[in-house]
Design an enzyme around this catalytic site. Structure first.
Site, PDB file in Angstrom:
ATOM      1  CE  LYS A  84       3.243  -2.315  -4.423  1.00  0.00           C
ATOM      2  NZ  LYS A  84       2.830  -2.034  -3.054  1.00  0.00           N
ATOM      3  N   GLY A  85       1.106   1.922  -7.416  1.00  0.00           N
ATOM      4  CA  GLY A  85       0.265   2.114  -8.595  1.00  0.00           C
ATOM      5  C   GLY A  85       0.465   3.491  -9.197  1.00  0.00           C
TER       6      GLY A  85
ATOM      7  N   GLY B  55     -11.170  -2.915   2.126  1.00  0.00           N
ATOM      8  CA  GLY B  55     -11.815  -1.851   2.898  1.00  0.00           C
ATOM      9  C   GLY B  55     -11.372  -1.824   4.351  1.00  0.00           C
ATOM     10  NE  ARG B  56      -7.882  -6.618   5.559  1.00  0.00           N
ATOM     11  CZ  ARG B  56      -6.894  -7.488   5.609  1.00  0.00           C
ATOM     12  NH1 ARG B  56      -6.735  -8.243   6.673  1.00  0.00           N
ATOM     13  NH2 ARG B  56      -6.056  -7.608   4.607  1.00  0.00           N
TER      14      ARG B  56
ATOM     15  CG  ASP C 214      -1.803  -1.206   1.295  1.00  0.00           C
ATOM     16  OD1 ASP C 214      -2.272  -1.662   0.240  1.00  0.00           O
ATOM     17  OD2 ASP C 214      -1.977  -1.732   2.418  1.00  0.00           O
ATOM     18  CD  GLU C 215       4.785  -0.452  -0.052  1.00  0.00           C
ATOM     19  OE1 GLU C 215       4.041  -0.721  -1.025  1.00  0.00           O
ATOM     20  OE2 GLU C 215       5.368  -1.330   0.601  1.00  0.00           O
TER      21      GLU C 215
ATOM     22  NE  ARG D  61      -4.226   0.443   3.111  1.00  0.00           N
ATOM     23  CZ  ARG D  61      -4.373   1.228   2.041  1.00  0.00           C
ATOM     24  NH1 ARG D  61      -4.042   2.494   2.113  1.00  0.00           N
ATOM     25  NH2 ARG D  61      -4.848   0.753   0.914  1.00  0.00           N
TER      26      ARG D  61
ATOM     27  N   GLY E 141       0.063  14.149  -3.201  1.00  0.00           N
ATOM     28  CA  GLY E 141      -1.391  14.017  -3.290  1.00  0.00           C
ATOM     29  C   GLY E 141      -1.700  12.843  -4.198  1.00  0.00           C
TER      30      GLY E 141
ATOM     31  CD  GLN F 193       0.722  -8.639  -2.774  1.00  0.00           C
ATOM     32  OE1 GLN F 193       1.489  -9.295  -3.453  1.00  0.00           O
ATOM     33  NE2 GLN F 193      -0.501  -8.347  -3.195  1.00  0.00           N
TER      34      GLN F 193
ATOM     35  CB  ALA G 273      -2.337  -6.166  -5.770  1.00  0.00           C
ATOM     36  N   GLY G 274      -4.413  -4.058  -4.593  1.00  0.00           N
ATOM     37  CA  GLY G 274      -5.413  -3.077  -4.984  1.00  0.00           C
ATOM     38  C   GLY G 274      -4.664  -1.795  -5.276  1.00  0.00           C
ATOM     39  CG  HIS G 275      -1.533  -1.643  -7.515  1.00  0.00           C
ATOM     40  ND1 HIS G 275      -0.648  -2.278  -8.334  1.00  0.00           N
ATOM     41  CD2 HIS G 275      -1.217  -2.036  -6.256  1.00  0.00           C
ATOM     42  CE1 HIS G 275       0.172  -3.031  -7.595  1.00  0.00           C
ATOM     43  NE2 HIS G 275      -0.162  -2.895  -6.343  1.00  0.00           N
ATOM     44  CB  THR G 276      -5.877   3.548  -5.379  1.00  0.00           C
ATOM     45  OG1 THR G 276      -6.321   2.474  -4.553  1.00  0.00           O
ATOM     46  CG2 THR G 276      -6.991   4.573  -5.509  1.00  0.00           C
TER      47      THR G 276
HETATM   48  P1  IMP Z   1      -2.754 -12.622   1.294  1.00  0.00           P
HETATM   49  O1  IMP Z   1      -1.779 -12.061   0.310  1.00  0.00           O
HETATM   50  O2  IMP Z   1      -4.185 -12.322   0.930  1.00  0.00           O
HETATM   51  O3  IMP Z   1      -2.518 -14.065   1.570  1.00  0.00           O
HETATM   52  O4  IMP Z   1      -2.505 -11.864   2.680  1.00  0.00           O
HETATM   53  C1  IMP Z   1      -1.311 -12.064   3.441  1.00  0.00           C
HETATM   54  C2  IMP Z   1      -0.864 -10.766   4.100  1.00  0.00           C
HETATM   55  O5  IMP Z   1      -0.481  -9.840   3.089  1.00  0.00           O
HETATM   56  C3  IMP Z   1      -1.951 -10.054   4.900  1.00  0.00           C
HETATM   57  O6  IMP Z   1      -1.327  -9.377   5.969  1.00  0.00           O
HETATM   58  C4  IMP Z   1      -2.510  -9.043   3.931  1.00  0.00           C
HETATM   59  O7  IMP Z   1      -3.098  -7.936   4.573  1.00  0.00           O
HETATM   60  C5  IMP Z   1      -1.238  -8.647   3.213  1.00  0.00           C
HETATM   61  N1  IMP Z   1      -1.480  -8.147   1.853  1.00  0.00           N
HETATM   62  C6  IMP Z   1      -1.754  -8.858   0.749  1.00  0.00           C
HETATM   63  N2  IMP Z   1      -1.888  -8.062  -0.313  1.00  0.00           N
HETATM   64  C7  IMP Z   1      -1.680  -6.813   0.124  1.00  0.00           C
HETATM   65  C8  IMP Z   1      -1.647  -5.542  -0.530  1.00  0.00           C
HETATM   66  O8  IMP Z   1      -1.814  -5.398  -1.745  1.00  0.00           O
HETATM   67  N3  IMP Z   1      -1.389  -4.473   0.268  1.00  0.00           N
HETATM   68  C9  IMP Z   1      -1.145  -4.602   1.594  1.00  0.00           C
HETATM   69  N4  IMP Z   1      -1.156  -5.759   2.245  1.00  0.00           N
HETATM   70  C10 IMP Z   1      -1.414  -6.859   1.504  1.00  0.00           C
END
Ligand code: IMP
Length: 434
Positions: free
Chosen positions: A16-17, A306-307, A13-14, A309, A419, A228, A39-42
């Protein structure tokens, strides 16, 4: 010609996207090489927010090539939805803009069900064994890959082979699911959806290792997009609270099918502070009011789940570990704007245990290791930095903060993000050119 990798230097979540989106202007091909829809790249471009889960963040540049490499684990129906949504918004219109490795592994519904059931069971048992995964089936899919019983994208093109491989896998998966108290899964539940997705993906499937070799031979610039972060790497992260793939830069070679000498530059992305989502050690976490402020100001909620951080101060010792593990050549510092308004800013510059001191991360970061972070305090600033586009226009304390991070990590800060939008960036050095 020059090839660059962009990797997360923290726990994901740094940003990167955004950095990949910016650098794509100078690249021809953008490659993802590990992970999947965890991954969720915004990306915020032209006032529109796009969240990508599988597809590299370069996709918003028409005419460039996006590649999903063999090291990824893909969820075919979800990937099709992602492609359709992008096409609906005018992207991915051209030929040859997207390729998917025939050797990438496939996430099947039993992987997701096992991920969810294991996490739920661990939570019900008091939480000790819980990883806090994204519940996308990532771990179970990589387990099958390494155990040599996984299905690959290429296997879906032949309905009979698909059926045969699933039939072989299902009894064992259902026994596991029963053991975890979860309902059984039948092939009929997902057969048609997967075959339809396979047909839709068919035109994109190829040997992407060959494709990248061809592109490299033509002198094209390759950009490798990590997902990640370093501290979630399966070997080098805070095991077992990690993801199941090689997130460090070396993973780009095997996960894309290129030789290890291909990378000219490796840029580590770090927020100006630290966040982590899921369980596991995080020594600079600020669980109180400060963490809450960072979460609110930084909108620190997961793009995939949506968790909320967990938030805390920048860990420079962690960045030194990231430098070592990735062979970083530069840093990109994101979300500097979020630090505005703090009188004093702290950075962790090492760890102490009794008489011992380390200037990078201890192997055992958790409470049992007994290490405590050592902080250095810096002056904060109160002026908004969102409009700033040149280093010299930043408040003096912000410039000092960046200079201190450079001193402590012995890495140049090549880019600063102030930003979420593409334009809200100070580019000091372009890794493809400088
Ligand atoms: P998994 O990759 O879904 O198996 O999750 C393993 C760990 O990696 C958990 O702590 C997740 O929250 C974290 N994680 C997986 N993908 C991401 C990401 O894209 N960003 C941040 N944390 C991630």
């Amino acid at each position: 010609m020059s090839n660059v990798a962009v990797v997360g230097a923290q726990w994901g979540d740094e940003g990167k996207g955004k950095v990949v989106d910016l650098l794509t202007e100078f690249a021809d091909v953008v490659v993802r090489y590990q992970g999947g829809a965890n991954a969720g790249h915004t990306l915020v471009v032209g006032g529109q927010t796009t969240i990508l889960h599988h597809i590299p963040s370069g996709v918003l540049h028409p005419g460039k090539t996006s590649v999903l490499g063999n090291g990824m684990v893909v969820n075919p129906p979800e990937l099709v939805r992602e492609i359709d949504a992008l096409r609906g918004r005018g992207f991915l219109q051209g030929q040859g803009e997207l390729f998917l490795s025939a050797s990438a592994h496939v996430i099947l519904p039993y992987h997701t069900a096992l991920d969810v059931a294991r996490e739920d069971r661990a939570a019900a048992a008091g939480g000790g064994g819980k990883i806090g995964t994204t519940r996308r089936g990532i771990g179970p899919a990589y387990e099958d890959k390494v155990a040599r019983r996984g299905l690959r994208v290429g296997d879906l093109s032949d309905a009979e082979r698909f059926q045969e491989l699933v039939a072989r896998a299902l009894p064992e998966k259902n026994a596991l699911l029963a053991h975890l108290g979860a309902p059984a899964i039948a092939f009929a539940d997902f057969r048609d959806a997967y075959l339809a997705a396979a047909r839709a993906l068919g035109p994109f499937v190829t040997d992407t290792s060959r494709l990248l070799a061809r592109e490299a031979a033509r002198g094209r610039n390759l950009l490798f997009e990590g997902a990640q972060g370093t501290l979630l790497d399966v070997d080098h992260g805070t095991y077992p609270f990690v993801t199941s793939s090689t997130t460090v830069a070396a993973g780009a070679a095997s996960g894309a099918g290129v030789g290890p000498r291909v990378l000219d530059k490796v840029i580590g992305i770090s927020k100006a502070y630290t966040t982590r989502v899921g369980e596991g050690p995080f020594p600079t976490e600020e669980p109180g009011e400060l963490g809450e402020t960072l979460r609110r100001e930084g909108k620190e909620y997961g793009a995939t789940t949506g968790r909320a951080r967990r938030c805390g101060w920048l860990d420079v010792a962690g960045l030194r570990t990231a430098r070592r593990l990735n062979g970083l050549t530069g840093l990109a510092l994101t979300k500097l704007d979020v630090l505005t308004g703090h009188k004093r800013i702290k950075v962790c510059n090492g760890y102490r245990r009794g008489g011992e001191r380390l200037d990078d991360l201890p192997d055992d970061l958790g409470p049992r290791g007994g290490w405590t972070p050592e902080y250095e305090e810096l002056e904060g600033w109160s002026e908004s930095v969102r409009e700033v586009r040149e280093m010299d226009d930043l408040p003096r304390a912000a410039r000092r903060y960046i200079a201190r991070v450079e001193d402590l990590t012995e890495l140049p800060v090549v880019l600063v993000s102030v930003g979420p939008a593409r334009g809200e960036t100070i580019v000091r050095k372009n890794p493809f050119r400088d």
